[in-house]
Design a protein around this motif. Sequence first.
Motif, PDB file in Angstrom:
ATOM      1  N   TYR A  18      36.811  35.691  60.024  1.00 56.38           N
ATOM      2  CA  TYR A  18      36.237  35.650  58.674  1.00 56.38           C
ATOM      3  C   TYR A  18      34.711  35.532  58.738  1.00 56.38           C
ATOM      4  CZ  TYR A  18      40.866  34.722  56.546  1.00 56.38           C
ATOM      5  OH  TYR A  18      42.162  34.804  56.109  1.00 56.38           O
ATOM      6  N   ARG A  22      32.178  38.227  57.245  1.00 56.49           N
ATOM      7  CA  ARG A  22      31.302  37.789  56.147  1.00 56.49           C
ATOM      8  C   ARG A  22      29.838  37.904  56.542  1.00 56.49           C
ATOM      9  NH1 ARG A  22      33.519  33.054  55.377  1.00 56.49           N
ATOM     10  NH2 ARG A  22      32.093  32.113  56.863  1.00 56.49           N
ATOM     11  N   PRO A  26      29.597  40.412  52.629  1.00 55.41           N
ATOM     12  CA  PRO A  26      30.616  39.624  51.930  1.00 55.41           C
ATOM     13  C   PRO A  26      31.756  40.463  51.367  1.00 55.41           C
ATOM     14  CG  PRO A  26      28.663  39.826  50.576  1.00 55.41           C
ATOM     15  CD  PRO A  26      28.312  40.390  51.917  1.00 55.41           C
ATOM     16  N   THR A  43      35.147  38.429  51.469  1.00 55.73           N
ATOM     17  CA  THR A  43      35.111  37.190  52.250  1.00 55.73           C
ATOM     18  C   THR A  43      34.079  36.191  51.745  1.00 55.73           C
ATOM     19  OG1 THR A  43      33.629  38.301  53.812  1.00 55.73           O
ATOM     20  CG2 THR A  43      35.977  38.234  54.374  1.00 55.73           C
ATOM     21  N   GLY A  44      33.142  36.618  50.884  1.00 58.39           N
ATOM     22  CA  GLY A  44      32.128  35.713  50.341  1.00 58.39           C
ATOM     23  C   GLY A  44      32.674  34.917  49.169  1.00 58.39           C
ATOM     24  N   TYR A  45      32.197  33.683  49.009  1.00 58.16           N
ATOM     25  CA  TYR A  45      32.702  32.825  47.931  1.00 58.16           C
ATOM     26  C   TYR A  45      32.354  33.382  46.550  1.00 58.16           C
ATOM     27  CZ  TYR A  45      33.407  28.914  44.791  1.00 58.16           C
ATOM     28  OH  TYR A  45      33.837  28.140  43.743  1.00 58.16           O
ATOM     29  N   ALA A 309      36.474  32.632  51.786  1.00 58.90           N
ATOM     30  CA  ALA A 309      35.555  32.167  50.747  1.00 58.90           C
ATOM     31  C   ALA A 309      35.339  30.660  50.820  1.00 58.90           C
ATOM     32  CB  ALA A 309      36.090  32.554  49.371  1.00 58.90           C
ATOM     33  N   ASP A 312      32.607  29.687  53.255  1.00 61.21           N
ATOM     34  CA  ASP A 312      31.347  30.399  53.100  1.00 61.21           C
ATOM     35  C   ASP A 312      30.198  29.383  53.098  1.00 61.21           C
ATOM     36  OD1 ASP A 312      29.155  31.927  52.421  1.00 61.21           O
ATOM     37  OD2 ASP A 312      30.106  32.921  50.715  1.00 61.21           O
ATOM     38  N   ARG A 315      28.123  28.592  49.982  1.00 58.13           N
ATOM     39  CA  ARG A 315      28.677  27.736  48.932  1.00 58.13           C
ATOM     40  C   ARG A 315      28.940  26.320  49.413  1.00 58.13           C
ATOM     41  NH1 ARG A 315      29.913  24.484  46.034  1.00 58.13           N
ATOM     42  NH2 ARG A 315      31.033  24.547  44.041  1.00 58.13           N
TER      43      ARG A 315
END
Length: 392
Positions: A18, A22, A26, A43-45, A309, A312, A315
């Motif tokens: 991941y 990412r 993302p 894969t990004g928040y 996510a 990430d 975040r």
Amino acid sequence: MSDPLQDPRFFANPYPTYAKLRGAAPVQKVPTGSGGRYSYLVTGYAEAREAFADPRLSKNTARFFAGQPSRRDIHPAVSQSMLATDPPEHARLRTLVTRAFTTGAVARMRPYITGLVDTMLDEWPRHGPVDLVASLAVPLPVTVICQLLGVPEADRKSVREWSSELFAAGEPQRADAASHAIAGCMTDLIAAKRARPGEGLIDDLIAVRDGDDRLTEPELVSLAVLLLVAGHETTTNFIGNAALALVQHPDSLRRLREEPELLGGAIDELLRYDSPVGIATFRYSTEALTLGGTEIPAGVPVLIAPGAANRDPARFSEPDRLDLDRDTRAQLAFGHGIHRCLGAPLARAEAEIALRALITRFPGVRPAVPAEELRWRHTRLMRGLESLPLLV
């Protein structure tokens, strides 16, 4: 490039994969399966949260597969469930079952759940290893959802086996056969309930179907299947993942034992740290869109990865660290938007009760095998252990 989500190393520990994906972008196009097929993986928040709520990403898989030949033989009760619908059909179906999983309804079930946990832990050996998955994480949520639906005890072992096979990665024949077995079981249960009505959730849905025809017969069977499978799979994985995280972090385990009132808030961080859902079920773009700087054409599958996510770093600072003081109420383990898991309150209650009992009754609980010997389920959708040997 091969499918990064089918590598055996991914099932054991998906987080390096991941992070690598990412780090590149993302949202990106990745191969999935064979034959040149691909999907767009989120894969990004920020991008995952946006994608979960974007109406241009449809869950109605039937419209995208219409007219296309398929080598699969998935029962329609599984392939065309409420998870594969869009508004307004989705809202109509979801409304019919939401009341069974409200905070108030779950609160009334807590004494029953607590009793089940105590009974199961009473049977644990006081010496030698015990498998937490087989002796608690599996039977607890299976028993609870089967009790809620009215599934006979004689069928519950088979239900768990079929449900597990539904998510077997790379084994479509097993998954297809399991879909027919579990749909047949629910069809038989509905017939039995019609003959001898009771007071379970299935009885309520039958009343809706037979009373004013707000449910078709296929919808009734599909809802029963979905509630049965979704009602325990996520919770089973979460209890196992959370227990492993705690025994691998003795300081956090000790703190929760000394301050058990913190456990309710710690649930979100445990969900974030090792999400029981790695990659959510398919969505399809109904029109071209741009997400996270990536252009996604119309008519292609989109995969949203809550497991990615939730780790990430944009975040959550130091996302690979378990931090019980972290505010993680915005974690995405249960999804977001109109398709957010309606059983989340029940899953949280079962996990909290189970973990609290484990922590308080077994102060010396610890892993029985090294981390590299743990066996993980081979499914990219679910993130869960096949077994978790503990010394208590």
